[in-house]
Design a protein around this motif. Structure first.
Motif, mmCIF file in Angstrom:
data_model
loop_
_atom_site.group_PDB
_atom_site.id
_atom_site.type_symbol
_atom_site.label_atom_id
_atom_site.label_comp_id
_atom_site.label_asym_id
_atom_site.label_seq_id
_atom_site.Cartn_x
_atom_site.Cartn_y
_atom_site.Cartn_z
ATOM 1 N N VAL A 54 0.843 -1.204 0.000
ATOM 2 C CA VAL A 54 0.000 0.000 0.000
ATOM 3 C C VAL A 54 0.879 1.255 0.000
ATOM 4 C CG1 VAL A 54 -1.956 -1.143 1.095
ATOM 5 C CG2 VAL A 54 -0.201 -0.062 2.536
ATOM 6 N N ASP A 55 0.246 2.409 -0.298
ATOM 7 C CA ASP A 55 1.005 3.661 -0.431
ATOM 8 C C ASP A 55 1.346 4.297 0.915
ATOM 9 O OD1 ASP A 55 0.922 3.486 -3.122
ATOM 10 O OD2 ASP A 55 -0.578 5.050 -3.434
ATOM 11 N N ARG A 56 0.359 4.274 1.819
ATOM 12 C CA ARG A 56 0.518 5.005 3.080
ATOM 13 C C ARG A 56 0.013 4.181 4.247
ATOM 14 N NH1 ARG A 56 0.857 10.506 3.372
ATOM 15 N NH2 ARG A 56 -0.802 10.908 4.849
ATOM 16 N N MET A 57 0.554 4.449 5.416
ATOM 17 C CA MET A 57 0.153 3.700 6.598
ATOM 18 C C MET A 57 0.368 4.576 7.831
ATOM 19 S SD MET A 57 1.901 0.131 7.737
ATOM 20 C CE MET A 57 1.217 -0.780 6.347
ATOM 21 N N GLU A 58 -0.631 4.660 8.672
ATOM 22 C CA GLU A 58 -0.442 5.371 9.944
ATOM 23 C C GLU A 58 0.363 4.470 10.875
ATOM 24 O OE1 GLU A 58 -4.033 6.671 11.873
ATOM 25 O OE2 GLU A 58 -2.922 6.973 13.752
ATOM 26 N N ILE A 59 1.388 5.036 11.480
ATOM 27 C CA ILE A 59 2.279 4.230 12.315
ATOM 28 C C ILE A 59 1.909 4.407 13.785
ATOM 29 C CG2 ILE A 59 4.678 3.887 13.033
ATOM 30 C CD1 ILE A 59 4.038 2.864 10.202
ATOM 31 N N ARG A 60 1.629 3.275 14.458
ATOM 32 C CA ARG A 60 1.201 3.317 15.858
ATOM 33 C C ARG A 60 2.235 2.765 16.823
ATOM 34 N NH1 ARG A 60 -4.369 3.881 16.873
ATOM 35 N NH2 ARG A 60 -5.307 4.999 15.149
ATOM 36 N N ALA A 61 3.266 2.113 16.296
ATOM 37 C CA ALA A 61 4.234 1.487 17.209
ATOM 38 C C ALA A 61 5.558 1.261 16.501
ATOM 39 C CB ALA A 61 3.672 0.150 17.708
ATOM 40 N N LEU A 62 6.595 1.093 17.315
ATOM 41 C CA LEU A 62 7.900 0.662 16.799
ATOM 42 C C LEU A 62 8.136 -0.770 17.250
ATOM 43 C CD1 LEU A 62 10.062 3.802 17.723
ATOM 44 C CD2 LEU A 62 9.190 3.184 15.465
ATOM 45 N N LEU A 63 8.526 -1.610 16.320
ATOM 46 C CA LEU A 63 8.852 -2.998 16.655
ATOM 47 C C LEU A 63 10.341 -3.215 16.471
ATOM 48 C CD1 LEU A 63 5.937 -4.979 14.918
ATOM 49 C CD2 LEU A 63 6.060 -4.099 17.260
ATOM 50 N N LEU A 64 10.955 -3.899 17.434
ATOM 51 C CA LEU A 64 12.389 -4.207 17.385
ATOM 52 C C LEU A 64 12.535 -5.726 17.239
ATOM 53 C CD1 LEU A 64 12.094 -1.391 18.823
ATOM 54 C CD2 LEU A 64 14.047 -2.042 20.229
ATOM 55 N N PRO A 65 12.524 -6.225 15.993
ATOM 56 C CA PRO A 65 12.553 -7.677 15.812
ATOM 57 C C PRO A 65 13.930 -8.268 16.089
ATOM 58 C CG PRO A 65 12.610 -6.600 13.683
ATOM 59 C CD PRO A 65 12.476 -5.516 14.705
ATOM 60 N N ARG A 66 13.926 -9.524 16.435
ATOM 61 C CA ARG A 66 15.189 -10.238 16.641
ATOM 62 C C ARG A 66 14.961 -11.690 16.259
ATOM 63 N NH1 ARG A 66 18.508 -10.887 22.264
ATOM 64 N NH2 ARG A 66 20.237 -12.019 21.341
ATOM 65 N N ILE A 67 15.861 -12.224 15.424
ATOM 66 C CA ILE A 67 15.748 -13.634 15.043
ATOM 67 C C ILE A 67 16.202 -14.460 16.235
ATOM 68 C CG2 ILE A 67 16.592 -15.426 13.478
ATOM 69 C CD1 ILE A 67 17.013 -13.197 11.390
ATOM 70 N N SER A 68 15.245 -15.026 16.967
ATOM 71 C CA SER A 68 15.619 -15.771 18.176
ATOM 72 C C SER A 68 15.273 -17.252 18.044
ATOM 73 C CB SER A 68 14.920 -15.167 19.397
ATOM 74 O OG SER A 68 13.528 -15.282 19.251
ATOM 75 N N ARG A 69 14.590 -17.615 16.958
ATOM 76 C CA ARG A 69 14.161 -18.997 16.725
ATOM 77 C C ARG A 69 13.369 -19.523 17.917
ATOM 78 N NH1 ARG A 69 18.861 -18.200 13.924
ATOM 79 N NH2 ARG A 69 18.613 -18.624 11.714
#
Lengths: 358, 143
Positions: free
Chosen positions: A269-284
């Motif tokens: 999509v073109d636009r998105m309202e941002i409500r949060a920050l996610l800090l991903p980590r590959i932890s399996r």
């Protein structure tokens, strides 16, 4: 053809060389150039090309926001290569003078300019934010830095957006019903793989590497480049056979680049309202876990990387990204290895987050 | 030997160094070398007091009254800030530490985490891509 040694640019001559190239581009006869008007996120950009090849690449890679009204921010860029009659071969940096990107930035900023030098080509990109004019001077039409094949005009977008108060941001996105989260962190943390898994399992995205972020009454992320990247193993993990990707190419680092809108037409999509920050980590992990993070942790994951990825406007960038980290709730995401499960967990999280922040 | 002049004022080493406080956690970025830092424990209040113009001596005096066991570590931490070029001496007169900020010394000993994973971006062409096995940034391939 190598320019004569007398054309080597020293730190003392950098500002003058930048001004010379900007002036030469601006006064270059337009009849020999190819004009393209790009309606980018919050930015109208007119680009004059000496080469149809680079024009085609930009048209293929940039997302145009055609349904929007005219934007307040505008930029005029000249993409000039030395195969064109009358355009000089780019000068070389005087290697004897050493090279520090911070010093390079300081010299140009003091003269009201922004810039970047690619040693291998050599090529230069200069931008004058007060005039909204830029020049990319190249030896041959496609001698852009190899990492910009999927994101052409990246630096001009960055400088023009920064001048308008927005930021080209090194982050991925996932959302649901037009609301979502920015995923931030060092490369290798799982941003692109998580985005791809989400796209294929009912979530939306405006980008997996760079997006344009606005901080107004709401935080909004806009798409800018249509190409996503993933290695073959990553594609296999989410069940995508590279044979499905008819237009896929291998980038300079051996990753598969493909058009996200073709792979998942409704999800890009073109636009998105941002409500949060996610800090991903590959932890399996056996199950994907989402836990609150502090704003300081979010700033550490977002600000240094986002600022140092793109030359120019660094202090302002730090303020922009630390402000974003203070403004939005942040969460650690310990990723499992199951793309469907990851998408379900993040989808449920986004649904809750959208309701709670309403 | 300590590089700290206890009676001098210190200031953030702008414009190369930028910092932001997050409810007692300070994130610092050195734009000239690409290193970034996370301050924990009483490192953040020491930092905040320094860049507000309070002298190291004023900070030590306040610690002597409330947390004397942290004074040596505080001195080492300020030394480290100077070594890392995050602060520099300022010429303007320093102000005394106001008594009201004394209650900031309730945290653990000062800690500074140093991150240099992005430093290479400063000294070479920006290198934009990753290899999950190699980490980031990945070296440019030979041209």
């Amino acid at each position: 053809m190598i320019p004569p040694a007398s054309l080597a640019v020293t730190p003392n001559g950098l500002a003058a060389y930048a001004q010379d190239r900007l002036s030469a581009a601006h006064t270059f006869p337009r009849y020999g150039l190819i004009r393209r008007d790009f309606r980018l996120a919050r930015l109208d950009m007119t680009v004059w090309f000496t080469s149809g090849q680079l024009a085609e690449l930009c048209e293929a890679m940039l997302v145009q926001h055609g349904s929007e009204k005219s934007f307040a921010a505008a930029a005029e860029i000249f993409a000039m290569d030395a195969h064109a009659d009358g355009w000089d071969m780019p000068a070389r940096w005087d290697e004897g003078a050493g090279f520090s990107s911070r010093e390079f930035e300081r010299i140009l900023t003091a003269d009201g300019k922004r810039g970047f030098y690619h040693h291998d080509a050599p090529s230069w990109q200069f931008y004058d934010p007060s005039a909204g004019i830029g020049v990319h001077t190249l030896p041959t039409p496609l001698d852009i830095p190899p990492w910009e094949r999927g994101s052409p005009l990246r630096l001009f977008v960055h400088w023009a957006q920064a001048a308008a108060g927005n930021r080209l941001t090194h982050a991925a996105t996932l959302g649901l019903n037009g609301r979502g989260a920015l995923m931030v962190g060092a490369s290798g943390s799982g941003k692109s793989g998580t985005t791809l898994a989400g796209l294929l399992n009912g979530l939306q995205s405006v980008g997996d590497d760079y997006v344009v972020v606005e901080q107004g009454a709401n935080v909004v992320a806009n798409s800018i480049f249509r190409v996503f990247k993933q290695d073959r193993d990553g594609l296999r993990r989410v069940g995508v056979d590279t044979a499905q990707l008819s237009d896929a190419t291998l980038n300079w680092h051996g990753k598969v680049e493909f058009d996200a809108a073709k792979l998942a037409p409704q999800a890009f999509v073109d636009r998105m309202e941002i409500r949060a920050l996610l800090l991903p980590r590959i932890s399996r992990a056996r199950r994907t876990q989402i836990e609150p993070a502090t704003s300081g942790e979010a700033a550490l994951a977002l600000a240094p990387s986002a600022v140092l990825q793109l030359p120019g406007d660094s202090s302002e960038g730090f303020r922009f990204f630390t402000s974003l980290a203070k403004r939005l709730p942040a969460f650690h995401v310990q990723l499992s290895e199951d793309g469907v499960e990851i998408s379900d967990v993040i989808g449920s999280f986004l649904e809750r987050e959208a309701i709670h922040s309403r | 030997m300590s590089a700290v002049d206890s009676s001098s004022g210190y200031t953030i080493n702008a414009p190369d160094v930028v910092a932001e406080d997050f409810n007692g956690q300070t994130v610092i970025l050195n734009l000239s070398d690409g290193r970034y830092f996370n301050l924990g424990g009483i490192a953040s209040p020491i930092w905040n007091n320094l860049i507000q113009g309070h002298t190291p001596q004023a900070i030590f005096d306040s610690l002597d009254q409330q947390r004397p066991e942290l004074r040596e570590e505080a001195a080492r931490f300020i030394d480290q800030l100077i070594d890392l070029a995050l602060i520099r001496r300022q010429t303007e007169a320093a102000v005394g530490l106001a008594a009201a900020v004394g209650d900031v010394w309730s945290g653990e000993s000062p800690q500074i985490e140093i991150f240099d994973d992005l430093a290479e971006l400063i000294f070479a062409d920006p290198i934009h891509d990753v290899d999950e096995q190699v980490g980031w940034p990945a070296p440019r391939p030979a041209q």
